[in-house]
Scaffold this motif. Structure first.
Motif, PDB file in Angstrom:
ATOM      1  N   ALA A 279       1.227  -1.142  -0.263  1.00 41.34           N
ATOM      2  CA  ALA A 279       0.282  -0.352  -0.528  1.00 41.34           C
ATOM      3  C   ALA A 279       1.094   1.807  -0.265  1.00 41.34           C
ATOM      4  CB  ALA A 279      -0.715  -0.103   1.186  1.00 41.34           C
ATOM      5  N   VAL A 280       2.004   1.074   0.741  1.00 43.17           N
ATOM      6  CA  VAL A 280       3.049   2.319   0.870  1.00 43.17           C
ATOM      7  C   VAL A 280       3.625   2.372  -0.521  1.00 43.17           C
ATOM      8  CG1 VAL A 280       5.362   2.974   1.643  1.00 43.17           C
ATOM      9  CG2 VAL A 280       4.216   2.654   2.862  1.00 43.17           C
ATOM     10  N   LEU A 281       4.162   1.747  -1.355  1.00 43.14           N
ATOM     11  CA  LEU A 281       4.322   1.486  -3.084  1.00 43.14           C
ATOM     12  C   LEU A 281       2.989   2.824  -3.753  1.00 43.14           C
ATOM     13  CD1 LEU A 281       6.613  -1.722  -3.537  1.00 43.14           C
ATOM     14  CD2 LEU A 281       7.415   0.872  -2.972  1.00 43.14           C
ATOM     15  N   GLU A 282       1.969   1.864  -3.386  1.00 39.42           N
ATOM     16  CA  GLU A 282       0.683   2.252  -4.154  1.00 39.42           C
ATOM     17  C   GLU A 282       0.242   3.916  -4.035  1.00 39.42           C
ATOM     18  OE1 GLU A 282      -1.905  -2.175  -4.303  1.00 39.42           O
ATOM     19  OE2 GLU A 282      -2.408  -0.279  -2.991  1.00 39.42           O
TER      20      GLU A 282
ATOM     21  N   VAL B 137       2.743   5.955  -2.517  1.00 38.37           N
ATOM     22  CA  VAL B 137       3.651   6.948  -2.966  1.00 38.37           C
ATOM     23  C   VAL B 137       3.412   6.934  -4.900  1.00 38.37           C
ATOM     24  CG1 VAL B 137       6.491   6.919  -4.189  1.00 38.37           C
ATOM     25  CG2 VAL B 137       5.522   5.808  -1.432  1.00 38.37           C
ATOM     26  N   GLY B 138       3.409   6.079  -5.446  1.00 38.27           N
ATOM     27  CA  GLY B 138       2.986   6.443  -6.597  1.00 38.27           C
ATOM     28  C   GLY B 138       2.156   6.861  -7.000  1.00 38.27           C
ATOM     29  N   ARG B 139       1.025   6.951  -6.762  1.00 39.08           N
ATOM     30  CA  ARG B 139      -0.054   8.058  -6.721  1.00 39.08           C
ATOM     31  C   ARG B 139      -0.023   9.505  -6.494  1.00 39.08           C
ATOM     32  NH1 ARG B 139      -5.745   5.528  -4.864  1.00 39.08           N
ATOM     33  NH2 ARG B 139      -6.608   7.483  -5.426  1.00 39.08           N
ATOM     34  N   LEU B 140       0.441   9.496  -5.315  1.00 37.16           N
ATOM     35  CA  LEU B 140       1.459  11.023  -4.812  1.00 37.16           C
ATOM     36  C   LEU B 140       1.395  11.672  -6.444  1.00 37.16           C
ATOM     37  CD1 LEU B 140       1.885  10.654  -1.232  1.00 37.16           C
ATOM     38  CD2 LEU B 140       0.063  11.880  -1.834  1.00 37.16           C
ATOM     39  N   ARG B 141       2.850  10.693  -6.394  1.00 38.70           N
ATOM     40  CA  ARG B 141       3.839  11.350  -7.497  1.00 38.70           C
ATOM     41  C   ARG B 141       3.706  11.190  -8.980  1.00 38.70           C
ATOM     42  NH1 ARG B 141       9.159   7.355  -6.145  1.00 38.70           N
ATOM     43  NH2 ARG B 141       9.344   7.982  -4.161  1.00 38.70           N
ATOM     44  N   ARG B 142       2.106  10.483  -9.117  1.00 40.73           N
ATOM     45  CA  ARG B 142       2.008  10.486 -10.615  1.00 40.73           C
ATOM     46  C   ARG B 142       1.263  12.160 -10.588  1.00 40.73           C
ATOM     47  NH1 ARG B 142       0.881   5.285 -10.136  1.00 40.73           N
ATOM     48  NH2 ARG B 142      -1.330   5.604  -9.502  1.00 40.73           N
ATOM     49  N   ALA B 143       0.735  12.790  -8.882  1.00 42.96           N
ATOM     50  CA  ALA B 143      -0.177  13.573  -9.135  1.00 42.96           C
ATOM     51  C   ALA B 143       0.352  14.871  -9.124  1.00 42.96           C
ATOM     52  CB  ALA B 143      -1.101  13.140  -7.910  1.00 42.96           C
ATOM     53  N   GLY B 144       1.977  14.840  -8.933  1.00 42.04           N
ATOM     54  CA  GLY B 144       3.165  15.845  -9.456  1.00 42.04           C
ATOM     55  C   GLY B 144       2.802  16.245  -7.518  1.00 42.04           C
ATOM     56  N   LEU B 145       3.068  15.736  -6.865  1.00 38.82           N
ATOM     57  CA  LEU B 145       3.473  15.161  -5.514  1.00 38.82           C
ATOM     58  C   LEU B 145       4.789  14.970  -4.559  1.00 38.82           C
ATOM     59  CD1 LEU B 145      -0.596  15.379  -3.914  1.00 38.82           C
ATOM     60  CD2 LEU B 145       0.452  17.619  -3.535  1.00 38.82           C
ATOM     61  N   SER B 146       5.343  15.768  -4.248  1.00 37.80           N
ATOM     62  CA  SER B 146       7.002  15.292  -3.901  1.00 37.80           C
ATOM     63  C   SER B 146       6.652  13.508  -2.830  1.00 37.80           C
ATOM     64  CB  SER B 146       7.636  15.742  -3.559  1.00 37.80           C
ATOM     65  OG  SER B 146       7.828  16.658  -2.772  1.00 37.80           O
ATOM     66  N   ALA B 147       7.420  12.454  -2.906  1.00 35.60           N
ATOM     67  CA  ALA B 147       6.809  11.771  -2.107  1.00 35.60           C
ATOM     68  C   ALA B 147       8.497  10.967  -1.806  1.00 35.60           C
ATOM     69  CB  ALA B 147       5.487  10.985  -2.549  1.00 35.60           C
ATOM     70  N   ASP B 148       8.548  10.160  -0.889  1.00 31.93           N
ATOM     71  CA  ASP B 148       9.336   9.800  -0.305  1.00 31.93           C
ATOM     72  C   ASP B 148       8.849   8.663   0.542  1.00 31.93           C
ATOM     73  OD1 ASP B 148      12.203   8.573  -0.582  1.00 31.93           O
ATOM     74  OD2 ASP B 148      13.174   9.907  -0.487  1.00 31.93           O
ATOM     75  N   PHE B 149       9.777   7.155   0.704  1.00 26.09           N
ATOM     76  CA  PHE B 149       9.896   6.378   1.673  1.00 26.09           C
ATOM     77  C   PHE B 149      10.930   5.469   2.248  1.00 26.09           C
ATOM     78  CE2 PHE B 149       9.625   2.160  -1.085  1.00 26.09           C
ATOM     79  CZ  PHE B 149       9.505   2.827  -1.865  1.00 26.09           C
TER      80      PHE B 149
ATOM     81  N   GLU C  28       1.357  18.143  15.030  1.00 26.12           N
ATOM     82  CA  GLU C  28      -0.303  17.755  15.065  1.00 26.12           C
ATOM     83  C   GLU C  28      -0.547  16.602  13.829  1.00 26.12           C
ATOM     84  OE1 GLU C  28      -2.406  21.230  14.145  1.00 26.12           O
ATOM     85  OE2 GLU C  28      -1.001  21.750  15.260  1.00 26.12           O
ATOM     86  N   GLN C  29      -1.179  15.666  13.982  1.00 26.22           N
ATOM     87  CA  GLN C  29      -1.611  14.444  13.313  1.00 26.22           C
ATOM     88  C   GLN C  29      -3.357  14.309  13.033  1.00 26.22           C
ATOM     89  OE1 GLN C  29       0.334  11.054  14.250  1.00 26.22           O
ATOM     90  NE2 GLN C  29      -1.257   9.271  13.133  1.00 26.22           N
ATOM     91  N   HIS C  30      -3.855  13.925  11.621  1.00 30.08           N
ATOM     92  CA  HIS C  30      -5.277  13.749  11.839  1.00 30.08           C
ATOM     93  C   HIS C  30      -5.353  12.176  10.928  1.00 30.08           C
ATOM     94  CE1 HIS C  30      -5.677  16.442   8.171  1.00 30.08           C
ATOM     95  NE2 HIS C  30      -4.888  16.887   8.990  1.00 30.08           N
ATOM     96  N   ASP C  31      -7.001  12.188  11.011  1.00 31.90           N
ATOM     97  CA  ASP C  31      -6.944  10.676   9.924  1.00 31.90           C
ATOM     98  C   ASP C  31      -7.197  12.208   8.599  1.00 31.90           C
ATOM     99  OD1 ASP C  31      -6.758   9.078  11.872  1.00 31.90           O
ATOM    100  OD2 ASP C  31      -8.662   9.095  12.327  1.00 31.90           O
ATOM    101  N   THR C  32      -7.338  10.974   7.970  1.00 32.55           N
ATOM    102  CA  THR C  32      -6.967  10.966   6.055  1.00 32.55           C
ATOM    103  C   THR C  32      -7.816  10.299   5.269  1.00 32.55           C
ATOM    104  OG1 THR C  32      -6.630  13.296   4.101  1.00 32.55           O
ATOM    105  CG2 THR C  32      -4.575  11.572   5.934  1.00 32.55           C
ATOM    106  N   THR C  33      -7.305  10.355   4.064  1.00 30.85           N
ATOM    107  CA  THR C  33      -7.255   9.216   3.245  1.00 30.85           C
ATOM    108  C   THR C  33      -6.488   9.801   1.936  1.00 30.85           C
ATOM    109  OG1 THR C  33      -9.223  10.619   1.463  1.00 30.85           O
ATOM    110  CG2 THR C  33     -10.019   8.353   3.400  1.00 30.85           C
ATOM    111  N   VAL C  34      -5.984   9.305   1.305  1.00 34.22           N
ATOM    112  CA  VAL C  34      -4.658   9.809   0.574  1.00 34.22           C
ATOM    113  C   VAL C  34      -6.074  10.022  -0.976  1.00 34.22           C
ATOM    114  CG1 VAL C  34      -3.674   8.530  -1.738  1.00 34.22           C
ATOM    115  CG2 VAL C  34      -4.100   7.489   0.148  1.00 34.22           C
ATOM    116  N   GLU C  35      -7.043   9.673  -1.242  1.00 36.82           N
ATOM    117  CA  GLU C  35      -8.398  10.671  -2.115  1.00 36.82           C
ATOM    118  C   GLU C  35      -8.356  12.072  -1.670  1.00 36.82           C
ATOM    119  OE1 GLU C  35      -8.570   7.765  -1.087  1.00 36.82           O
ATOM    120  OE2 GLU C  35      -8.563   6.981  -3.013  1.00 36.82           O
TER     121      GLU C  35
END
Length: 423
Positions: free
Chosen positions: A354-357, A359-371, A411-418
RNA sequence: GUGGAUGUAGCUCAGUUAGGUCAGAGCACCUGGUUGUGGUCCAGGGGGUCGGGGGUUCGAAUCCCCUCAUCCACCCCA
């Protein structure tokens, strides 16, 4: 084998490149808002381009080489001759005034020391095809605009403005022979840096009589603006005085007057300068070299085979500027900060895919992401996130939920990738 | 090109004065303090032919010579 960087060159590790990019971005932004367009030229040129008109100072510092066809080449030590070459080639089709800038890596084989390296970057800003003093004013204003942009005020940096023809006229009026003018100008350039005795010796060496030296000293040591007023009455001086007047008035009108002051010591070393010249200095004097320098070079295009076209411009190097910015604490934190938006973490080994998925989605959307490559405990992954300079951690939990944590505030809060992709 | 100073871990340096546990410290880096939370802390670890070469000596980071590099000043320039 122990390899070192070549003498006088610098390695740029990522933290240094971040600062350099910030500087270049600022140079570009300021040039653009002042109406200049970016151009570039090759890193090598025929040696002749520089031996023609730049003067001995530049030629003695050239890195030169011979190509396999036996042609004499040089790594560019300055920008202006190539600019003149490029403009000459299209002079009849370019709308004037030609307002261009560039940021170039240059090389000069001089002895490295504080403020000087053999490879450096320079921001060059020029106006070609305009005889108006307003062209000079725009160049000076652009330099000042940059200084102000990075937080250097008139108390930090002053642009000292001189006039070669004015000083030459003054020397001639004092009876200095035409053949001795160049040597005399060099001596004048040293005036603020040496004692009276040493200056008199330099002046003697340049062929000035004691009487001439006294007269020139009187001129140099007087208040420059008062000297300007006095010379305004002199028919021969008036055209040169008026150019300085116009320049200062234009700078005043544009709101840069407090950065600028006339100073007749400024004559510049390059041979092609013909008119108004200027250099920007650290006002406190702790950086002994000019931060920027430039002036009018009305004969260069013609000397390089083109038409007689007026030109003016300045250069600002990254080395002295870097020392000054560092010293004044003017390099903003955002210039050194890394900009990783998300570091994606698995809260459980079952979420590695799920991490790989994600990261892939974020990057394809133009957001920088690493792991993290290795599956590690959550705490270690957060540590990785911190050390990679991430702004936020995105944690994927075993139950399929996710949370985003701001690493600066905690600070931390619940979210979704969407939700993150929509934001 | 000329003169001066300095070269010990990635960085900042101690040790060089009177040659003999002198190969060290802090920071940085890596690992661990285990299975839902980082920036602190604790423990452990990797890393230097003491710029390089030659010489003196039983023995050299330490003394001598040479060399290279860096920094500062001059020259010139951004």
């Amino acid at each position: 084998m122990d390899f070192q960087p070549v003498k006088g060159t610098r390695d740029f590790y990522p933290d240094a490149v971040r600062v350099r990019n910030w500087l270049f971005d600022t140079w570009r932004r300021v040039a653009a808002r002042n109406g200049f367009e970016e151009y570039d030229s090759p890193i090598v040129e025929y040696l002749d381009l520089y031996t023609a008109k730049s003067g001995e100072g530049i030629v003695s510092e050239l890195f030169h080489l011979t190509d396999r066809g036996g042609r004499d080449l040089a790594i560019r030590p300055e920008t202006t001759p190539a600019l003149a070459r490029m403009v000459n080639a299209r002079i009849n089709s370019l709308p004037r005034p030609i307002k261009w800038f560039c940021i170039q890596r240059l090389c000069r084989a001089e002895k490295p020391q504080r403020g000087r390296s053999r490879e450096f970057f320079m921001w060059n800003v020029d106006v070609i095809g305009a005889d108006s003093t307003l062209a000079d004013a725009e160049c000076v204003f652009t330099a000042v605009d940059f200084l102000r942009e990075v937080g250097l005020g008139p108390d930090d940096v002053q642009v000292r403005i001189g006039s070669r023809p004015l000083v030459i006229a003054r020397l001639r009026a004092a009876g200095v022979a035409a053949a001795r003018i160049d040597a005399a100008l060099l001596a004048l350039d040293k005036r603020p840096k040496v004692t009276q005795d040493e200056f008199e010796k330099l002046a003697r060496g340049a062929g000035l009589t004691a009487e001439q030296t006294r007269e020139i000293c009187g001129f140099l040591d007087a208040d420059p603006r008062a000297a300007l007023d006095e010379m305004r009455c002199d028919e021969a001086m008036r055209p040169h005085v008026e150019r300085v007047d116009e320049l200062l008035a234009a700078l005043e009108a544009m709101g840069a007057g407090d950065y600028c002051t006339p100073d007749w010591h400024i004559v510049r070393g390059l041979a092609y300068y013909t008119g108004i010249v200027y250099e920007a200095f650290d006002a406190a004097g702790s950086v002994p070299r000019a931060v920027a320098g430039g002036g009018r070079y009305d004969n260069l295009l013609e000397a390089l085979g083109g038409p007689k076209v007026g030109a003016t411009g300045f250069g600002m190097g990254d080395v002295v500027l870097g020392i000054l910015l560092d010293q004044k604490g003017k390099i903003p934190p955002e210039a050194t900060a890394r900009a990783l938006e998300y570091f994606v973490i698995d809260g459980d080994a079952s979420r590695r895919t799920a991490v790989l998925e994600t990261v892939g989605r974020l990057r394809r959307a133009g957001l920088s992401a690493d792991f993290s490559y290795a599956g590690r405990p959550l705490g270690k992954q957060l540590k990785d996130a911190d050390r990679r300079g991430a702004r936020r951690a995105l944690i994927l939990f075993a139950d399929g939920t996710a949370a985003v944590k701001d690493l600066a505030t905690g600070e931390q809060h619940d979210t979704t990738v969407e939700a993150l992709l929509d934001a």
